[in-house]
Motif scaffolding. Structure first.
Motif, PDB file in Angstrom:
ATOM      1  N   ALA A  89      40.873  31.334  50.386  1.00 37.67           N
ATOM      2  CA  ALA A  89      41.294  29.993  50.120  1.00 37.67           C
ATOM      3  C   ALA A  89      41.115  29.609  48.651  1.00 37.67           C
ATOM      4  CB  ALA A  89      40.469  29.042  50.997  1.00 37.67           C
ATOM      5  N   GLY A  90      40.686  30.536  47.810  1.00 37.69           N
ATOM      6  CA  GLY A  90      40.291  30.161  46.457  1.00 37.69           C
ATOM      7  C   GLY A  90      41.360  30.295  45.394  1.00 37.69           C
ATOM      8  N   ALA A  91      42.619  30.518  45.788  1.00 34.68           N
ATOM      9  CA  ALA A  91      43.654  30.724  44.775  1.00 34.68           C
ATOM     10  C   ALA A  91      44.049  29.420  44.099  1.00 34.68           C
ATOM     11  CB  ALA A  91      44.879  31.367  45.407  1.00 34.68           C
ATOM     12  N   PHE A  92      44.180  29.472  42.782  1.00 35.26           N
ATOM     13  CA  PHE A  92      44.846  28.404  42.043  1.00 35.26           C
ATOM     14  C   PHE A  92      45.500  29.032  40.824  1.00 35.26           C
ATOM     15  CE2 PHE A  92      40.506  28.455  40.369  1.00 35.26           C
ATOM     16  CZ  PHE A  92      40.704  28.463  39.006  1.00 35.26           C
ATOM     17  N   HIS A  93      46.454  28.315  40.235  1.00 33.09           N
ATOM     18  CA  HIS A  93      47.203  28.845  39.100  1.00 33.09           C
ATOM     19  C   HIS A  93      46.582  28.269  37.830  1.00 33.09           C
ATOM     20  CE1 HIS A  93      50.835  30.443  37.183  1.00 33.09           C
ATOM     21  NE2 HIS A  93      50.965  29.302  36.541  1.00 33.09           N
ATOM     22  N   GLY A  94      45.844  29.093  37.105  1.00 33.69           N
ATOM     23  CA  GLY A  94      45.087  28.599  35.957  1.00 33.69           C
ATOM     24  C   GLY A  94      45.972  28.109  34.819  1.00 33.69           C
ATOM     25  N   VAL A  95      45.372  27.316  33.934  1.00 33.15           N
ATOM     26  CA  VAL A  95      46.163  26.763  32.832  1.00 33.15           C
ATOM     27  C   VAL A  95      46.520  27.810  31.779  1.00 33.15           C
ATOM     28  CG1 VAL A  95      45.451  24.360  33.032  1.00 33.15           C
ATOM     29  CG2 VAL A  95      44.050  25.948  31.721  1.00 33.15           C
ATOM     30  N   GLY A  96      45.838  28.935  31.787  1.00 32.24           N
ATOM     31  CA  GLY A  96      46.184  30.016  30.857  1.00 32.24           C
ATOM     32  C   GLY A  96      47.317  30.896  31.366  1.00 32.24           C
ATOM     33  N   GLU A  97      47.833  30.570  32.529  1.00 34.74           N
ATOM     34  CA  GLU A  97      48.871  31.385  33.162  1.00 34.74           C
ATOM     35  C   GLU A  97      50.263  30.903  32.742  1.00 34.74           C
ATOM     36  OE1 GLU A  97      48.418  33.920  35.863  1.00 34.74           O
ATOM     37  OE2 GLU A  97      46.550  33.976  34.743  1.00 34.74           O
ATOM     38  N   PRO A  98      51.274  31.771  32.906  1.00 35.68           N
ATOM     39  CA  PRO A  98      52.638  31.346  32.555  1.00 35.68           C
ATOM     40  C   PRO A  98      53.211  30.326  33.551  1.00 35.68           C
ATOM     41  CG  PRO A  98      52.655  33.567  33.431  1.00 35.68           C
ATOM     42  CD  PRO A  98      51.223  33.161  33.331  1.00 35.68           C
ATOM     43  N   GLU A  99      54.432  29.918  33.296  1.00 34.86           N
ATOM     44  CA  GLU A  99      55.117  28.924  34.135  1.00 34.86           C
ATOM     45  C   GLU A  99      55.109  29.339  35.621  1.00 34.86           C
ATOM     46  OE1 GLU A  99      56.229  26.136  32.952  1.00 34.86           O
ATOM     47  OE2 GLU A  99      57.344  25.410  34.686  1.00 34.86           O
ATOM     48  N   CYS A 100      55.459  30.588  35.838  1.00 37.62           N
ATOM     49  CA  CYS A 100      55.510  31.084  37.215  1.00 37.62           C
ATOM     50  C   CYS A 100      55.161  32.567  37.175  1.00 37.62           C
ATOM     51  CB  CYS A 100      56.919  30.881  37.764  1.00 37.62           C
ATOM     52  SG  CYS A 100      57.057  31.218  39.514  1.00 37.62           S
ATOM     53  N   VAL A 101      54.412  33.050  38.131  1.00 36.16           N
ATOM     54  CA  VAL A 101      53.943  34.434  38.080  1.00 36.16           C
ATOM     55  C   VAL A 101      53.741  34.944  39.502  1.00 36.16           C
ATOM     56  CG1 VAL A 101      51.466  33.869  37.998  1.00 36.16           C
ATOM     57  CG2 VAL A 101      52.271  35.916  36.838  1.00 36.16           C
ATOM     58  N   LEU A 102      53.814  36.251  39.650  1.00 37.50           N
ATOM     59  CA  LEU A 102      53.611  36.819  40.977  1.00 37.50           C
ATOM     60  C   LEU A 102      52.389  37.732  40.969  1.00 37.50           C
ATOM     61  CD1 LEU A 102      55.419  36.614  43.581  1.00 37.50           C
ATOM     62  CD2 LEU A 102      55.802  39.019  43.201  1.00 37.50           C
ATOM     63  N   ASN A 103      51.402  37.427  41.796  1.00 35.98           N
ATOM     64  CA  ASN A 103      50.215  38.249  41.900  1.00 35.98           C
ATOM     65  C   ASN A 103      50.148  38.878  43.291  1.00 35.98           C
ATOM     66  OD1 ASN A 103      49.290  37.520  39.300  1.00 35.98           O
ATOM     67  ND2 ASN A 103      48.507  35.596  40.114  1.00 35.98           N
ATOM     68  N   VAL A 104      49.561  40.071  43.334  1.00 35.58           N
ATOM     69  CA  VAL A 104      49.541  40.805  44.594  1.00 35.58           C
ATOM     70  C   VAL A 104      48.111  41.154  44.967  1.00 35.58           C
ATOM     71  CG1 VAL A 104      50.204  42.982  45.682  1.00 35.58           C
ATOM     72  CG2 VAL A 104      51.831  41.781  44.260  1.00 35.58           C
ATOM     73  N   GLY A 105      47.777  40.987  46.231  1.00 38.34           N
ATOM     74  CA  GLY A 105      46.462  41.397  46.721  1.00 38.34           C
ATOM     75  C   GLY A 105      46.632  42.527  47.721  1.00 38.34           C
ATOM     76  N   VAL A 106      45.966  43.650  47.477  1.00 40.47           N
ATOM     77  CA  VAL A 106      46.074  44.763  48.419  1.00 40.47           C
ATOM     78  C   VAL A 106      44.854  44.790  49.339  1.00 40.47           C
ATOM     79  CG1 VAL A 106      47.460  46.179  46.887  1.00 40.47           C
ATOM     80  CG2 VAL A 106      44.986  46.407  46.835  1.00 40.47           C
ATOM     81  N   SER A 107      44.948  45.603  50.350  1.00 44.06           N
ATOM     82  CA  SER A 107      43.828  45.718  51.274  1.00 44.06           C
ATOM     83  C   SER A 107      43.684  47.173  51.690  1.00 44.06           C
ATOM     84  CB  SER A 107      44.085  44.823  52.475  1.00 44.06           C
ATOM     85  OG  SER A 107      42.999  44.922  53.333  1.00 44.06           O
ATOM     86  N   GLY A 108      42.839  47.443  52.616  1.00 46.24           N
ATOM     87  CA  GLY A 108      42.740  48.822  53.089  1.00 46.24           C
ATOM     88  C   GLY A 108      41.362  49.305  53.468  1.00 46.24           C
ATOM     89  N   PRO A 109      40.487  48.457  54.026  1.00 47.47           N
ATOM     90  CA  PRO A 109      39.184  48.956  54.476  1.00 47.47           C
ATOM     91  C   PRO A 109      39.324  50.098  55.477  1.00 47.47           C
ATOM     92  CG  PRO A 109      39.223  46.556  54.596  1.00 47.47           C
ATOM     93  CD  PRO A 109      40.621  47.000  54.269  1.00 47.47           C
ATOM     94  N   GLY A 110      40.349  50.014  56.325  1.00 47.36           N
ATOM     95  CA  GLY A 110      40.540  51.048  57.352  1.00 47.36           C
ATOM     96  C   GLY A 110      40.818  52.405  56.729  1.00 47.36           C
ATOM     97  N   VAL A 111      41.558  52.411  55.637  1.00 48.88           N
ATOM     98  CA  VAL A 111      41.902  53.669  54.976  1.00 48.88           C
ATOM     99  C   VAL A 111      40.655  54.296  54.355  1.00 48.88           C
ATOM    100  CG1 VAL A 111      43.438  54.723  53.283  1.00 48.88           C
ATOM    101  CG2 VAL A 111      44.144  52.644  54.441  1.00 48.88           C
ATOM    102  N   VAL A 112      39.836  53.450  53.724  1.00 46.10           N
ATOM    103  CA  VAL A 112      38.604  53.947  53.105  1.00 46.10           C
ATOM    104  C   VAL A 112      37.652  54.481  54.190  1.00 46.10           C
ATOM    105  CG1 VAL A 112      36.558  53.306  51.764  1.00 46.10           C
ATOM    106  CG2 VAL A 112      38.798  52.392  51.135  1.00 46.10           C
ATOM    107  N   TYR A 113      37.540  53.730  55.265  1.00 43.15           N
ATOM    108  CA  TYR A 113      36.668  54.138  56.372  1.00 43.15           C
ATOM    109  C   TYR A 113      37.083  55.520  56.886  1.00 43.15           C
ATOM    110  CZ  TYR A 113      34.649  54.112  61.087  1.00 43.15           C
ATOM    111  OH  TYR A 113      33.968  54.444  62.229  1.00 43.15           O
TER     112      TYR A 113
END
Lengths: 89, 452
Positions: free
Chosen positions: B201-225
């Protein structure tokens, strides 16, 4: 653009024929095939060229998935980039 | 040329080991939406979000299909609303939260983050208005996430804000009591918050960021396990190396998907957040990875060391796989969202104090923890202060997302539903911190040398 087609399921007559006919209908050219049968299970991986495909790739994925269901197989089409990205630096 | 075993390995990770892209999050600046008139400001916000993000879900679904990898969430983060709304002549920002909620629904995203304020050194009038609007906003909306940054390594800890946040968390829980205090699951209190975090729930678009941007979050605990099951009994050098390799592969997925999505949306690609984000599904747990390293139950002695190694190896493996790494990057330890953590907490081995120690070495902090409903606001503030202090001194992001579940006692369970999972209610210390919290003021920024 290339894609990888993976076909897995119980072996029977005409799997390659059916899959290749369907692909030809979408103007998809087969570049490489690797196929084996292990303990009655058919596994085939194909590298195909989808640049000339006459439907959007997402639709090809759906259509081949439907064909797979009809034939009692799993047919998956995925862009080749995903494998390249994961296994090549 | 592709090796067929590699194709099978990738498909295996996706189908059997829960490999997925956890989120593609579009960050949108709302700085140009300021207006003295609240309704005009809301209209501008709605228009901007719905025009920029109108294709986000559609493009996400197309990519999912073409690559055959699930993209679990499509989300939006916006400029902290305390900045956007500062010019508005109004006492409450709840209407803006409603606008964000409506925009999120129109775009089809499941969460929108940025009902936020950055108050590490002090609060503007607008920051106070935002903070005091949070409980009502969390009640009135479904998809809006709120966050408040109360401390940083450079600024110290704003203890007035910490004290207030204890009360805000309590009030949010009370206003959403019908759902076991679900509002608190959408509220994060940060120290050293990052500006490009794609995770809720902690996402926000900081003031140092551009007008619009795309960020990606990956996952994969199962793969590491799964990868670690192949190196049973081997020394930690091998374990670390195995995790690094796996993290590399997982991150490459994120890089590929992010690049493709940014191209199709015509939006610059920001960062890959290479986090191990668990889900309540069996086989997708960070706790089970720690246990695979040889711990009987997550939370026992050795857990902090195991987590430190995991967190570091994930970063080392992921960094080379992406041209820009950012966000929170590391291993998440949300209790309710991790099947192994839930089991460990229920067995009594994983307790709040151990979790606090674990947050010194993991990527974020005390996350998705349910505590008894009668926990006082001062105790919650004190928990926040402890966590912020860890972040401040160690120059890392820490956070508290805690749910004082109304009417619940230790041993009960709080059901959040979906990816938020369910949390066993954990005990807190019964000795008070009222006088400590009531002091207010600011804890000075720590020395950055003479580190011992």
């Amino acid at each position: 653009m290339k894609a990888v087609v993976t076909v897995v399921g119980k072996d029977r007559v005409g799997i390659i024929a059916n899959v290749c006919t369907a692909l030809a209908g979408f103007e998809v050219n087969v570049l490489d095939i690797n196929q084996t049968v292990m303990q009655g299970y058919f596994t085939m991986m194909m590298v195909v060229e989808v640049s000339m495909c006459n439907v959007p790739l997402a639709e090809l994925v759906t259509k081949m998935d439907e064909l797979g269901r009809e034939m009692g197989l799993s047919i998956r089409v995925q862009r080749e980039d995903i494998f390249e990205a994961m296994h090549r630096i | 040329m592709l090796n067929y075993n590699e194709i099978l390995a990738t498909q295996d990770m996706i189908e059997k080991r829960h490999l997925d892209i956890r989120t593609i999050t579009m960050g949108i600046s709302l700085l140009d939406c300021c207006d003295a008139d609240l309704s005009v400001c809301c209209a501008k916000i709605y228009r901007k979000i719905t025009s920029h993000a109108k294709d986000l879900v559609k493009v996400g679904e197309e990519i999912e299909k073409e690559f055959g990898i699930p993209i679990v969430n499509k989300r939006i983060s916006v400029t902290p609303i305390s900045l956007v709304a500062a010019a508005c002549q109004t006492e409450s920002y709840v209407e803006i939260a409603r606008t964000l909620d409506a925009a999120a629904k129109t775009c089809g995203v499941n969460f929108i983050g940025g009902f936020s304020a950055l108050v590490q050194k002090g609060c503007t009038d607008s920051d106070w208005k935002l903070i005091r609007s949070i409980p009502e906003a969390m009640k009135a909306t479904e998809r809006v996430c709120a966050s408040v940054n109360v401390g940083s390594t450079k600024a110290g800890i704003n203890m007035d804000a910490v004290a207030e946040m204890g009360r805000i968390v309590k009030k949010t829980a009370e206003l959403t009591a019908d759902n076991d205090g679900l509002g608190c699951a959408k509220l994060v209190v940060f120290a050293n918050a990052v500006e490009d975090n794609p995770f809720m729930a902690g996402a926000f678009h900081g003031v140092g960021e551009p007008e619009c941007v795309l960020n990606v979050g990956v996952s994969g605990p199962g793969v590491v396990y799964h990868a670690l099951q192949g190196v049973k009994g081997q020394p930690f050098d091998v374990v670390a190396e195995t995790i690094k390799k796996t993290a590399f592969q997982v991150t490459r997925m994120g890089q590929l998907v992010g690049r493709e999505a940014s191209k199709r949306l015509g939006v610059p690609f920001g960062i890959v957040d290479l986090s191990l984000a668990p889900t309540p599904a069996v086989g997708d747990s960070v706790a089970r990875i720690l246990e695979e390293m040889g711990l009987e139950v997550c939370g026992t002695h050795g857990t902090t060391a195991a987590l430190a190694m995991l967190n570091d190896a994930v970063k080392k493996g992921g960094v080379m796989a992406s041209n820009h790494v950012g966000g929170l990057s590391g291993a998440f330890i949300p209790v309710s969202e991790d099947e192994g953590m839930i089991a460990a907490a229920e067995s009594g081995t994983l307790v709040l104090d151990k979790l606090e120690a674990m947050t010194c070495v993991c990527s974020v902090g005390l996350d998705m923890i349910a505590v008894p409903g009668d926990t006082s606001a001062a105790t919650i503030s004190a928990i926040i202060a402890d966590e912020a202090a860890i972040g401040m001194v160690n120059s890392k992001t820490t956070a508290v997302r805690i749910i004082p579940a109304p009417g619940k006692v230790v041993g009960d369970r709080v059901e959040m539903g979906g990816l938020l999972g369910s949390a066993p209610v954990m005990p807190v210390h019964d000795k008070g911190s009222e006088l400590f919290v009531a002091r207010g003021g600011r804890i000075p920024a720590p020395l950055q040398s003479l580190k011992n």
